[in-house]
Design an enzyme around this catalytic site. Structure first.
Site, PDB file in Angstrom:
ATOM      1  N   ALA A  11       0.881  -1.225   0.114  1.00  0.00           N
ATOM      2  CA  ALA A  11       0.095  -0.071  -0.027  1.00  0.00           C
ATOM      3  C   ALA A  11       0.921   1.107  -0.055  1.00  0.00           C
ATOM      4  O   ALA A  11       1.907   0.985   0.219  1.00  0.00           O
ATOM      5  CB  ALA A  11      -0.795  -0.002   1.103  1.00  0.00           C
ATOM      6  N   GLY A  42      -0.768  -5.214  -0.151  1.00  0.00           N
ATOM      7  CA  GLY A  42      -1.900  -4.959  -1.212  1.00  0.00           C
ATOM      8  C   GLY A  42      -1.182  -5.505  -2.691  1.00  0.00           C
ATOM      9  O   GLY A  42      -1.864  -5.857  -3.437  1.00  0.00           O
ATOM     10  N   GLU A  70      -2.196  -8.774  -2.634  1.00  0.00           N
ATOM     11  CA  GLU A  70      -3.404  -8.999  -2.667  1.00  0.00           C
ATOM     12  C   GLU A  70      -4.072  -8.868  -3.992  1.00  0.00           C
ATOM     13  O   GLU A  70      -4.887  -9.373  -4.479  1.00  0.00           O
ATOM     14  CB  GLU A  70      -3.902  -8.155  -1.868  1.00  0.00           C
ATOM     15  CG  GLU A  70      -3.630  -8.465  -0.137  1.00  0.00           C
ATOM     16  CD  GLU A  70      -4.452  -7.608   0.689  1.00  0.00           C
ATOM     17  OE1 GLU A  70      -4.043  -6.395   0.998  1.00  0.00           O
ATOM     18  OE2 GLU A  70      -5.393  -8.014   1.430  1.00  0.00           O
ATOM     19  N   GLU A 126       1.540  -7.003   6.799  1.00  0.00           N
ATOM     20  CA  GLU A 126       0.570  -5.858   7.753  1.00  0.00           C
ATOM     21  C   GLU A 126       0.848  -5.976   9.221  1.00  0.00           C
ATOM     22  O   GLU A 126       0.858  -4.966   9.942  1.00  0.00           O
ATOM     23  CB  GLU A 126      -0.736  -5.900   7.146  1.00  0.00           C
ATOM     24  CG  GLU A 126      -1.036  -5.453   5.709  1.00  0.00           C
ATOM     25  CD  GLU A 126      -0.736  -6.210   4.489  1.00  0.00           C
ATOM     26  OE1 GLU A 126      -0.063  -7.330   4.998  1.00  0.00           O
ATOM     27  OE2 GLU A 126      -1.046  -5.930   3.459  1.00  0.00           O
TER      28      GLU A 126
END
Ligand SMILES: NC(=O)c1ccc[n+]([C@@H]2O[C@H](COP(=O)([O-])OP(=O)(O)OC[C@H]3O[C@@H](n4cnc5c(N)ncnc54)[C@H](O)[C@@H]3O)[C@@H](O)[C@H]2O)c1
Length: 693
Positions: free
Chosen positions: A66, A105, A108, A128
């Protein structure tokens, strides 16, 4: 920061669309990158000649996570979910082509692609948890559907990166292509998928891996139990586990809801705020306002260490570990032999645990040489003194060094508490003198307090910081004062802990409160571990303190089987009736009567004076910033990272509350105790330490 058009480009290679992201440094999922992916995928879908899409990144890595700078700001469209849906629901196969790291992310997104291909050096992970969070974009629901619950549990709670070959073995990537041939390999795979009419594999729809764990709650119970120590106090690992449980037990969309809710809870809580703060604090700590990045450095190619005792040996291991030759100087051959033998034993233990090979052990030992003559340090670029904590000895060593070591070399001391300005008076080049305060065990503890004396030159400071980085430490800069940053704050706590003994709290009450707060141990367990007799001598002992009496009784800590606590054969601590009697006797003599002291009061009495001392350290300019103090206490004393360090914790409690409580304690805090004017000022203004910039 680019725009969607500049960070993403679509090229058509035969019937395969190659969507290339290029957003340095790490292709993080900024708004522009999200929009770039969305537009690119939509365009590829719309173009009739395109049969498959390859998502690939330029630069050194696949999407590495992210965009952390967007945390806490209002969301900007398109959201990651929308981007993922576009990929996962595309009517044409989308293949993620991974090099570098696919993290958070980034992974993901890759998990929404229908296939994944990687080069051998690529690594995948969901880190995370290290920021007190969980993968909030479906990662906890998709990962176990590919790799199964046990592996997913490991990955999400450790945050560790997994290499491409292991990813292949667990099904996380479908194919590995040679280094440097990622694009061609991914396009070739895309063509094969089209030619063979392979299905559009949606991870969300696969069930067999999670089904295997269904009806087996012991998988989770055992995992929690095995990691209880490591996860103690942290919310994020537990929440990550709950998400994997949801993936096993609930339909995909229900699981996503659980993930979303727990993610939001973590994101809004203080633990993740603390962990994200620490992440930035660690990076900040390297920056010294008056020592700019372009300050010339002293090249460090050879290191000298004086004293091969507890600290000297551990310090030497740091340098050998990065391939630097080290000369250790002792006064006597037996001390030198012992020092080198301890180092060898430490390395061999690591080898036995599989952390290095015996070849590594020999290679490192070959970098270490011993000497009984200070003159062997003449050509060292950095000399670190770690002899007895005695000013006269240290000054003598420095005076002799001054006459021996080449000009331009750095003369560092590992003193814990002596005045480095005074040590510097022993040499004709005080600008070369600096403190490099390692923590015990020096080969393990991450913290290095770099202590700048009055005349220390900027290149010497810059080089000490750079050296810390090179040997894998976290450094914080301190000025000279008794105890520097860390031990000065420790002393403030010790004083209150001792005072509370005289009011009715027992050592185990105080230790328990601090342990439950999240510290690895309290002051009395720490004292027992280190030895109560540090700085104590039989001759000078006057039975004037509890510690003196315990020492006189032979209760000198774990090494003697008793200290504040009693110890059994396995060194398990038990509250001691003997210690309790000693304390009661002291109290009776002083005319005091014991009172009940609540856990809350114990914490306030121990922690608020630490924060107050931190404020003094700031106002005196000993520390550059509050976050440096936090870095010291997290990495040198085991302050729980989820509480962000003492200063961050002070901010979360509220500085006005702290001042009010300190005032309420009044004379209990001791005659010497004063409230820091800086703390009072911030409290009155409703500000926080974090607001000091
Ligand atoms: N032990 C800790 O936890 C710790 C932590 C941080 C800093 N320190 C500091 O590190 C320094 C060393 O502490 P330690 O615990 O390693 O002590 P130690 O007693 O284990 O080791 C000191 C070594 O220095 C040698 N020595 C003494 N005088 C010497 C001289 N003139 N020339 C060469 N060698 C000499 C001794 O023979 C001994 O082996 C002290 O200043 C101490 O305050 C200690």
């Amino acid at each position: 920061m680019g725009t969607a058009d500049t960070v993403a480009s679509l090229a058509i290679d035969g019937h395969v669309a190659v969507l290339m992201l290029d957003s340095p440094p790490v292709n993080a999922l900024s708004q522009a990158v999200r929009e770039g992916i969305l537009n690119g995928v939509n365009e590829a879908i719309a173009r009739p000649e395109v049969e498959a899409v390859v998502l690939i990144c330029d630069g050194r890595t696949f999407i590495a996570g992210a965009d952390i700078t967007e945390f806490g700001k209002p969301p900007r469209a398109p959201g990651l979910r929308e981007v993922q849906d576009a990929i996962e629901n595309a009517p044409k196969p989308v293949i993620a082509a991974i090099h570098g790291t696919a993290l958070g992310g980034g992974l993901e997104v890759a998990l929404c692609c229908h296939y994944r291909v990687a080069v051998p050096s690529a690594r995948c992970g969901l880190p995370e948890v290290n920021l007190g969070l969980l993968p909030g974009a479906g990662g906890t629901q998709r990962l176990p559907r590919i790799v199964g619950a046990p592996k997913a549990l490991e990955m999400v709670t450790s945050g560790q990166h997994v290499g491409a070959r292991e990813c292949l073995a667990m099904g996380l990537v479908d194919e590995i292509v040679p280094e440097g041939e990622l694009r061609a390999g991914a396009v070739a795979l895309a063509r094969r998928i089209v030619a063979e009419r392979r299905p559009l594999k949606k991870v969300r729809e696969s069930d067999d891996k999670v089904a295997a764990a269904r009806g087996h709650p012991e998988i989770f119970a055992d995992f929690r139990k095995a990691n209880a120590r490591k996860f103690r106090g942290f919310l994020a690992p537990e929440y990550n586990i709950r998400c994997i449980e949801a993936a096993v037990n609930l339909p995909f969309d229900e699981g996503l809801k659980v993930e979303r809710q727990l993610f939001t809870e973590l994101m809004q809580g203080t633990q993740s705020a603390a962990q994200r703060y620490v992440f930035f604090a660690e990076r900040q700590a390297w920056k010294i306002p008056d020592v700019p990045d372009d300050t010339p450095l002293v090249p460090v190619k050879k290191v000298g260490i004086i004293g091969a005792g507890t600290m000297g040996g551990g310090i030497a291991m740091n340098f050998a570990g990065v391939g630097l030759p080290v000369t250790l100087v002792e006064t006597r051959q037996d001390a030198l032999d012992r020092g080198l033998a301890v180092i060898r034993r430490n390395y061999e233990n690591s080898a036995r645990r599989g952390r290095m090979t015996m070849v590594d052990v020999d290679r490192r030992m070959a970098l270490l040489s011993g000497s009984l003559d200070l003159r062997s340090l003449a050509d060292c670029d950095l000399v670190i003194e770690a002899v007895f904590e005695n000013m006269a000895i240290k000054k003598e060593v420095f005076a002799r060094l001054d006459a021996i070591v080449k000009p331009g070399a750095i003369l560092a001391t590992n003193t814990s508490a002596l005045d480095i300005d005074e040590i510097a008076t022993a040499v004709k080049r005080p600008e070369a003198v600096i403190g490099m305060h390692f923590f015990s065990p020096a080969n393990v503890m991450r913290l290095l307090e770099v202590v700048r004396a009055k005349q220390t030159s900027r290149p010497v400071i810059a080089t000490a910081m750079q050296t810390a980085r090179k040997i894998g430490k976290v450094a914080a800069l301190s000025g000279v004062c008794p105890g520097f940053i860390g031990n000065r704050i420790l002393a403030a706590r010790t004083q209150q802990a001792q005072a509370m003994l005289m009011e009715g709290a027992m050592p185990w009450d105080i230790d328990r409160a601090l342990y439950d707060f999240g510290l690895p141990m309290g002051p009395f367990a720490m004292s027992d571990l280190a030895g109560l007799d540090i700085g104590w001598s039989k001759e000078a002992s006057r039975s004037s303190t509890i510690r003196e009496v315990l020492c006189e009784m032979g209760r000198r800590g774990q090494k003697t089987g008793a200290g504040y606590y009693d110890y059994d054969e396995q060194r398990n601590a038990k509250p001691s009736p003997v210690t309790e009697q000693v304390i009661r006797d002291f109290m009776a003599k002083a005319g005091g009567t014991p009172r009940e002291i609540s856990t809350e009061e114990i914490l306030e009495r121990c922690l608020y004076p630490m924060i107050n001392e931190g404020a003094k350290i700031l106002e005196e300019g000993i520390a550059i910033r509050a976050s440096d103090i936090d870095i010291v206490w997290i990495n040198g004393y085991g302050w729980p990272v989820y509480r962000g360090g003492p200063m961050f914790y002070g901010d979360t409690v509220g500085l006005a509350t702290i001042v009010a409580r300190l005032r309420a304690f009044g004379p209990k805090l001791g005659r010497q105790f004063t409230i820091s004017p800086l703390l009072e000022k911030l409290a009155a203004e409703g500000r926080r330490f974090q607001d000091l910039r």
